[in-house]
Design an enzyme around this catalytic site. Structure first.
Site, PDB file in Angstrom:
ATOM      1  N   LYS B  43       0.822  -1.224   0.000  1.00  0.00           N
ATOM      2  CA  LYS B  43       0.000   0.000   0.000  1.00  0.00           C
ATOM      3  C   LYS B  43       0.851   1.267   0.000  1.00  0.00           C
ATOM      4  O   LYS B  43       0.342   2.354   0.236  1.00  0.00           O
ATOM      5  CB  LYS B  43      -0.942   0.005   1.214  1.00  0.00           C
ATOM      6  CG  LYS B  43      -1.873  -1.224   1.314  1.00  0.00           C
ATOM      7  CD  LYS B  43      -2.994  -1.150   0.297  1.00  0.00           C
ATOM      8  CE  LYS B  43      -3.782  -2.454   0.219  1.00  0.00           C
ATOM      9  NZ  LYS B  43      -4.871  -2.566   1.169  1.00  0.00           N
ATOM     10  N   TYR B 159     -10.295   1.762  31.924  1.00  0.00           N
ATOM     11  CA  TYR B 159     -11.232   2.871  31.699  1.00  0.00           C
ATOM     12  C   TYR B 159     -12.064   3.113  32.959  1.00  0.00           C
ATOM     13  O   TYR B 159     -12.304   4.240  33.365  1.00  0.00           O
ATOM     14  CB  TYR B 159     -12.184   2.583  30.528  1.00  0.00           C
ATOM     15  CG  TYR B 159     -11.521   2.105  29.255  1.00  0.00           C
ATOM     16  CD1 TYR B 159     -10.171   2.337  29.017  1.00  0.00           C
ATOM     17  CD2 TYR B 159     -12.252   1.426  28.292  1.00  0.00           C
ATOM     18  CE1 TYR B 159      -9.573   1.881  27.846  1.00  0.00           C
ATOM     19  CE2 TYR B 159     -11.661   0.976  27.116  1.00  0.00           C
ATOM     20  CZ  TYR B 159     -10.320   1.204  26.904  1.00  0.00           C
ATOM     21  OH  TYR B 159      -9.733   0.751  25.760  1.00  0.00           O
ATOM     22  N   GLU B 209      -5.083  -8.958  37.751  1.00  0.00           N
ATOM     23  CA  GLU B 209      -6.167  -9.925  37.699  1.00  0.00           C
ATOM     24  C   GLU B 209      -5.612 -11.307  38.033  1.00  0.00           C
ATOM     25  O   GLU B 209      -4.393 -11.482  38.128  1.00  0.00           O
ATOM     26  CB  GLU B 209      -6.828  -9.919  36.319  1.00  0.00           C
ATOM     27  CG  GLU B 209      -5.896 -10.317  35.195  1.00  0.00           C
ATOM     28  CD  GLU B 209      -6.527 -10.154  33.811  1.00  0.00           C
ATOM     29  OE1 GLU B 209      -7.431  -9.345  33.625  1.00  0.00           O
ATOM     30  OE2 GLU B 209      -6.074 -10.870  32.897  1.00  0.00           O
ATOM     31  N   HIS B 247      -9.298 -13.564  29.239  1.00  0.00           N
ATOM     32  CA  HIS B 247      -7.866 -13.419  29.018  1.00  0.00           C
ATOM     33  C   HIS B 247      -7.201 -14.779  29.146  1.00  0.00           C
ATOM     34  O   HIS B 247      -7.498 -15.538  30.060  1.00  0.00           O
ATOM     35  CB  HIS B 247      -7.240 -12.500  30.076  1.00  0.00           C
ATOM     36  CG  HIS B 247      -7.481 -11.057  29.802  1.00  0.00           C
ATOM     37  ND1 HIS B 247      -7.200 -10.097  30.740  1.00  0.00           N
ATOM     38  CD2 HIS B 247      -7.957 -10.403  28.738  1.00  0.00           C
ATOM     39  CE1 HIS B 247      -7.497  -8.905  30.246  1.00  0.00           C
ATOM     40  NE2 HIS B 247      -7.965  -9.069  29.028  1.00  0.00           N
TER      41      HIS B 247
END
Lengths: 384, 289
Positions: B43, B159, B209, B247
Site C-alpha cells: 500500500k 477505563y 487480575e 484473558h
C-alpha cells in the site's frame, strides 16, 4: 481447546509416540467387537473432558467378554461429574512395571517452553509439583531453536530415569516437544508413560491442549473441536455465538465488554451480596446483533433472576450496544427478567438517547447498576 | 511529565489501511498524537487521513523519522509485524492485536532480549499521556492531565478506574495497558520502574487480575524499590478455579498461586492497599495526594 484422549492418542501415534492399540466405541456391541479384535485384557475408558475418571468409575478393566459387557453397560450413558458419557475408548491393557511422566508446556513467567520429566508418573502430577517439585526435572527451551536432543537427554538423566530406558524416554520427549511446537500446543502430557516388563515405553494416557488463538493454522485440529466440545449446553451455545462464557452457580446474569471489567463486575455482584450466574465477555467492538445474542445467552440460563449490562466503550460503541438491547428485548411481550444497563465510554450519550428505557433500568455508575441488579435478583428469588 | 510517550513522539501505524487501523489512526490524530506514517505491505504511496503510507516500517522510519509504532495487524501476521518493528530499532512498539498465538509471542519475547525496543502488549489498549498523545485505542475523553501513573492488565478495567479518578479531579501522568496475555512485552515491574523514576508521578495505580504470578513479582519489586505510593486492584476474586475467564492468562490453577487472594496478600504485604471496588482504589489514591 482440549482434545479428547482418543484424539490426542491419534495425534501422538501419528507422530511416532508408542501408544496401546485402541478403538473408539459408542455402544456395547462396539465395545465387544473392539475388545475381541484387540485381545483381552482391555481397559474401557470414558471419553469426557474431566480429570479423575478412574476414581469416578469411568475407567474399568475387563478380562473377558462378560466383564467387558458389564463395564460397557455401566460406563456408557453414565453421568461423570456432570458430563454425559457417550463414547468409550477400548484399549489394550498394558502390563507395566513402572510409570513415568513427560510433559511440555509454556512457562509464562519465563516466556519460554519447558519440557518436564518425572519418575513419579501415574499420579496427580500437580500434587507432585506442589509437594516435591524437585521430583520433576525441567528444561527450558529456546523457542527460536526448538529443543536440542541433548536437552531431552539432560532432563531424563536429571530425573534419574533408569539408564536402560533413558534414550527411549528422551526420544518420546523430543517427539512430544516437536508435536507441541508444530501443533501450537499449550500443554502436551503423557501421564503415565508406562514401562512394560519388556523394557518398552508406551503412552497409556495422552493430554493435548491447543492454543485456541492458533487454530487458524491448525485446520486438522480445529475440525476435532466440535467433538471435544464442553458437555454443558449453555457453554456449547456460547461457543456457537463465539463468546467467552463461563457458567457459574448464582442468579445474577452478567454481560460486559473486556475480561477484566467483566470479572470486576462479578466481584462487585459478590461484594454487594449477590451471586454471579455467569461470566460473559462480548469482546471488543461488539455490534448490535452480538449484544442481542448475549442477552439470548443469559436468558437461556434458567437460574438467572436478573441481568446487569456493564459496558465501558473504547472500541465498543454505546449506540450499537443500545440498539442490540432494544432489538433483543423488543421481541418479548414481557421481559423475562429485569435488565439493568450501565453505559459509559465511547458514544454512551448516543446510546442513552436510543435506549428504550421502558424495557430496562438505567444506572449511571457501576456500583449503582450492580446493586440494583442484586436487589432485583433477590426480589425475583423471593417471588418463586 | 510522562513516561514513554509525549507530544514529540513520532508514530507509525502498522496496518493503517485496515478498518481498525484507519479508524484509530484518525482517533489518535484527533487526540493530537503525532502520527507521521503508516506501514502496510503493498500500500506504499497511498495516504490515510493525509498521512503517507509506506510498504515497510523501515521506509516509514527513514522518510518520516518515526520513533514509535502502533500495530493494528490481524493475529496471523501480528508477530511478523512486531518483528519488523523490532528490526527497525524503534524506541517503542505497541501491539493492539488480540489473539496472537502464544508460541509466536515466545519467539518475539526471545527477540526482545536482543533489541533496545520496548514492546507494549499484545492484546492491550495501548498507552496515553493525557493532553499530549495516545498510542492505541483508549477513549481519550475520560483521561485528564495529572500526577497519577496507571498500569493495568485489562483495557476496559483501566477505563473504569480512570473514570473513577477523573470524576474526582485526579488526573494521570501516563496510563499504560500492558495486556492480559500469558506472554507480553512490558510487564508490571517495568512500568513501576518507569513511574518510580518519573518525578511527576506522585502515586501509582496497579490493576491486576487472576492468573500468572506477575502481580506477586510486582509486589516484591514494590517492597524493594518503589517509594511512590501504590494502590492496587485485582479482578477475578469470585472466579472459580480451573475456568478460563477471557484473558488467556486469567485462569486459576487452584494450586495456591495466581489466585486473587495470593495477589492481594502479596500486595498488602508490600504495603499496597487493594480496593474492593474501583471507587475504593480512587479513595486510596486520593488519600496519597
Amino acid at each position: 481447546m482440549k482434545l479428547h484422549e482418543y484424539q490426542a492418542k491419534q495425534v501422538f501415534a501419528d507422530a511416532g509416540v508408542p501408544t496401546p492399540a485402541s478403538t473408539l466405541a459408542s455402544d456395547v456391541d462396539g465395545v465387544l467387537a473392539a475388545a475381541d479384535e484387540i485381545g483381552y485384557p482391555v481397559a474401557i475408558k470414558a471419553q469426557v473432558q474431566v480429570g479423575g475418571r478412574g476414581k469416578a468409575g469411568g475407567i474399568k478393566l475387563a478380562d473377558d467378554a462378560d466383564e467387558a459387557r458389564d463395564a460397557a453397560e455401566s460406563i456408557l450413558g453414565m453421568d461423570l461429574k456432570g458430563y454425559h458419557v457417550d463414547r468409550v475408548l477400548v484399549e489394550e491393557a498394558v502390563d507395566f512395571v513402572n510409570e513415568l511422566y513427560v510433559g511440555v508446556t509454556m512457562d509464562r513467567g519465563e516466556g519460554k517452553p519447558v519440557a518436564m520429566v518425572s519418575t513419579k508418573g501415574g499420579v496427580d502430577i500437580e500434587q507432585v509439583a506442589e509437594e516435591t517439585p524437585e521430583a520433576i526435572a525441567r528444561e527450558h527451551v529456546d523457542p527460536a531453536f526448538g529443543m536440542h536432543p541433548y536437552q531431552a537427554r539432560k532432563a531424563v538423566y536429571d530425573a534419574d530415569v533408569d539408564p536402560d530406558l533413558a534414550l527411549d524416554v528422551a526420544g518420546v520427549l523430543t517427539t512430544l516437544y516437536e508435536l507441541w511446537d508444530d501443533r501450537d500446543g499449550s500443554d502436551a502430557e503423557i501421564n503415565p508413560l508406562m514401562v512394560t516388563s519388556d523394557g518398552e515405553v508406551i503412552a497409556a494416557d495422552a493430554v493435548m491442549n491447543i492454543d485456541e488463538d492458533a487454530l487458524f493454522r491448525q485446520p486438522e485440529l480445529a475440525e476435532m473441536e466440535d467433538e471435544a466440545a464442553s458437555g454443558d449446553e449453555l457453554e456449547q451455545k456460547a461457543d456457537e455465538y463465539d463468546f467467552d462464557y463461563v457458567r457459574l452457580e448464582g442468579n445474577v446474569g452478567i454481560i460486559g465488554n473486556g475480561a477484566g471489567l467483566v470479572m470486576t463486575t462479578l466481584d462487585l455482584v459478590d461484594h454487594y451480596g449477590g451471586k454471579p450466574a455467569n461470566f460473559l465477555d462480548v469482546g471488543g467492538g461488539a455490534k448490535a446483533e452480538r449484544i442481542a445474542n448475549a442477552l439470548d445467552m443469559v436468558f437461556s440460563d434458567e437460574n438467572v433472576d436478573s441481568v446487569v449490562f456493564n459496558i465501558f466503550g473504547g472500541i465498543t460503541r454505546g449506540d450499537e450496544v443500545a440498539k442490540g438491547i432494544n432489538e433483543a428485548l423488543g421481541q418479548f411481550d414481557e421481559i423475562p427478567k429485569p435488565v439493568v444497563v450501565r453505559l459509559a465510554g465511547t458514544n454512551w450519550e448516543e446510546g442513552m438517547e436510543i435506549l428504550n428505557e421502558d424495557l430496562v433500568t438505567v444506572e449511571q455508575t457501576l456500583e449503582d447498576a450492580v446493586q440494583r441488579a442484586v436487589a432485583y435478583a433477590e426480589d425475583e428469588e423471593g417471588d418463586q | 511529565m510522562s513516561v514513554l510517550v509525549d507530544d514529540d513522539t513520532r508514530v507509525v501505524v502498522q496496518g493503517i489501511t485496515g478498518g481498525e487501523g484507519k479508524f484509530h489512526a484518525g482517533q489518535m490524530l484527533e487526540y493530537g498524537t503525532n502520527v507521521v506514517a503508516g506501514a502496510v505491505p503493498g500500500k506504499g504511496g497511498q495516504e490515510v487521513h493525509g498521512v503517507p503510507v509506506y510498504d515497510t516500517v523501515d521506509e516509514a522510519v527513514e522518510e518520516e523519522d518515526a520513533d514509535a509504532s502502533v500495530i493494528f495487524v490481524p493475529p496471523a501476521f501480528a508477530a511478523d509485524a512486531i518483528f519488523e518493528a523490532l528490526d527497525t530499532d524503534l524506541d517503542l512498539a505497541v501491539a493492539i492485536t488480540e489473539g496472537v498465538p502464544t508460541q509466536d509471542m515466545a519467539k518475539v519475547n526471545k527477540r526482545l532480549t536482543e533489541t533496545d525496543t520496548r514492546l507494549i502488549g499484545p492484546n492491550c489498549p495501548g498507552l496515553i499521556t493525557p493532553g499530549e498523545a495516545k498510542l492505541g485505542i483508549l477513549p481519550g475523553n475520560i483521561f485528564a492531565e495529572g500526577d497519577v501513573g496507571l498500569v493495568s492488565r485489562s483495557g476496559t478495567l483501566t477505563y473504569q478506574v480512570v473514570d473513577s479518578l477523573t470524576q474526582r479531579g485526579i488526573g494521570q501522568t501516563t496510563a499504560i495497558g500492558i495486556g492480559g496475555d500469558p506472554i507480553i512485552g512490558t510487564d508490571f515491574v517495568d512500568a513501576l520502574e518507569l513511574f518510580e523514576n518519573d518525578p511527576d508521578t506522585k502515586a501509582i495505580v496497579m490493576c491486576g487480575e487472576i492468573g500468572g504470578e506477575d502481580e506477586e513479582e510486582a509486589a516484591a519489586y514494590i517492597d524493594e524499590h518503589v517509594e511512590t505510593p501504590v494502590a492496587g486492584f485485582i479482578a477475578g476474586r469470585t472466579a472459580p478455579p480451573g475456568k478460563r475467564m477471557g484473558h488467556a492468562g486469567a485462569i486459576v490453577s487452584g494450586s495456591g498461586t495466581g489466585t486473587a487472594e495470593s495477589k492481594i496478600d502479596a500486595l498488602n504485604d508490600a504495603g499496597v492497599p487493594v480496593g474492593d471496588t474501583p471507587e475504593e482504589v480512587a479513595d486510596h489514591i486520593e488519600s496519597f495526594l
